[in-house]
Motif scaffolding. Structure first.
Motif, PDB file in Angstrom:
ATOM      1  N   LEU A  19      34.437 -25.088 -64.340  1.00  0.00           N
ATOM      2  CA  LEU A  19      34.724 -23.721 -63.933  1.00  0.00           C
ATOM      3  C   LEU A  19      35.963 -23.663 -63.041  1.00  0.00           C
ATOM      4  CD1 LEU A  19      31.181 -22.248 -63.267  1.00  0.00           C
ATOM      5  CD2 LEU A  19      32.733 -21.722 -65.124  1.00  0.00           C
ATOM      6  N   THR A  20      36.107 -24.654 -62.170  1.00  0.00           N
ATOM      7  CA  THR A  20      37.297 -24.714 -61.316  1.00  0.00           C
ATOM      8  C   THR A  20      38.535 -24.910 -62.188  1.00  0.00           C
ATOM      9  OG1 THR A  20      35.996 -25.668 -59.529  1.00  0.00           O
ATOM     10  CG2 THR A  20      38.376 -25.889 -59.371  1.00  0.00           C
ATOM     11  N   LEU A  21      38.435 -25.779 -63.167  1.00  0.00           N
ATOM     12  CA  LEU A  21      39.539 -26.010 -64.081  1.00  0.00           C
ATOM     13  C   LEU A  21      39.884 -24.733 -64.860  1.00  0.00           C
ATOM     14  CD1 LEU A  21      41.533 -28.003 -65.333  1.00  0.00           C
ATOM     15  CD2 LEU A  21      39.783 -28.568 -67.015  1.00  0.00           C
ATOM     16  N   LEU A  22      38.897 -24.005 -65.313  1.00  0.00           N
ATOM     17  CA  LEU A  22      39.145 -22.752 -66.023  1.00  0.00           C
ATOM     18  C   LEU A  22      39.806 -21.718 -65.103  1.00  0.00           C
ATOM     19  CD1 LEU A  22      35.953 -22.271 -68.229  1.00  0.00           C
ATOM     20  CD2 LEU A  22      38.280 -22.714 -68.986  1.00  0.00           C
ATOM     21  N   ALA A  23      39.372 -21.633 -63.848  1.00  0.00           N
ATOM     22  CA  ALA A  23      39.963 -20.685 -62.898  1.00  0.00           C
ATOM     23  C   ALA A  23      41.422 -21.038 -62.631  1.00  0.00           C
ATOM     24  CB  ALA A  23      39.163 -20.657 -61.600  1.00  0.00           C
ATOM     25  N   VAL A  24      41.709 -22.336 -62.454  1.00  0.00           N
ATOM     26  CA  VAL A  24      43.085 -22.768 -62.216  1.00  0.00           C
ATOM     27  C   VAL A  24      43.939 -22.495 -63.458  1.00  0.00           C
ATOM     28  CG1 VAL A  24      44.543 -24.801 -61.833  1.00  0.00           C
ATOM     29  CG2 VAL A  24      42.518 -24.440 -60.437  1.00  0.00           C
ATOM     30  N   ALA A  25      43.414 -22.722 -64.641  1.00  0.00           N
ATOM     31  CA  ALA A  25      44.151 -22.464 -65.875  1.00  0.00           C
ATOM     32  C   ALA A  25      44.437 -20.965 -66.024  1.00  0.00           C
ATOM     33  CB  ALA A  25      43.379 -22.984 -67.078  1.00  0.00           C
ATOM     34  N   ALA A  26      43.460 -20.131 -65.715  1.00  0.00           N
ATOM     35  CA  ALA A  26      43.657 -18.679 -65.803  1.00  0.00           C
ATOM     36  C   ALA A  26      44.724 -18.230 -64.808  1.00  0.00           C
ATOM     37  CB  ALA A  26      42.342 -17.946 -65.553  1.00  0.00           C
TER      38      ALA A  26
END
Length: 171
Positions: A19-26
């Protein structure tokens, strides 16, 4: 309901790295889109500046690393903008003066028209009075004077050539 919230929370805790990776990617994707918009705006302004400088026959100085200084294009565009402001101000002054003169002329015309209407009414009243004085279909000098005033003519002033006779002179 509480059990469902606990299940979701435990699922998030286990997959927190994803989820952290997805937030950073977004966030990165959002920043990339913003950068592209800024770049498009910068390029559009650069094209506009090049076109504007070409129209005023002044070269544009684009030195990214150079300190900010006034180039020939900026000076020329400033002079044209100043000329436009001065021309517009002078045009407005001339238009205001013309309108004031026009208003004064119209007021004078209205005053003269009022005076002419008053004179015409007085001449018509005098003509009616002289018509009432006619005896046996014979008219005299005062009747002709009244007729001439209705027609817009006036009697020759005393002391002028022909004075003393029933002659008229144009206004």
């Amino acid at each position: 309901m509480i059990a469902l919230v606990k299940a979701i929370w435990s699922g998030i805790s286990v997959r927190r790295e994803w989820l952290t990776l997805l937030a950073v990617a977004a966030a990165g994707a959002w920043l990339y889109v913003q950068y592209e918009q800024v770049r498009r705006d910068r390029d559009a302004w650069s094209r506009w500046a090049s076109t504007a400088c070409a129209f005023v026959d002044a070269p544009i100085a684009v030195d990214v690393g150079a300190p900010r200084r006034t180039d020939a294009c900026t000076v020329r565009l400033g002079a044209l903008a100043s000329f436009e402001r001065e021309t517009l101000a002078e045009s407005n002054r001339a238009l205001a003066a013309h309108q004031a003169a026009d208003r004064a002329r119209m007021q004078g015309d209205a005053a003269r028209a009022g005076a002419d209407a008053r004179t015409a009414r007085e001449a018509l009243a005098a003509m009616e009075k002289e018509n009432d004085r006619i005896d046996q279909d014979r008219v005299s000098g005062p009747w002709f004077d009244a007729l001439n005033r209705v027609a817009g003519l006036r009697r020759t002033p005393d002391g002028a050539p022909g004075a003393g006779r029933d002659r008229v002179a144009a206004r």
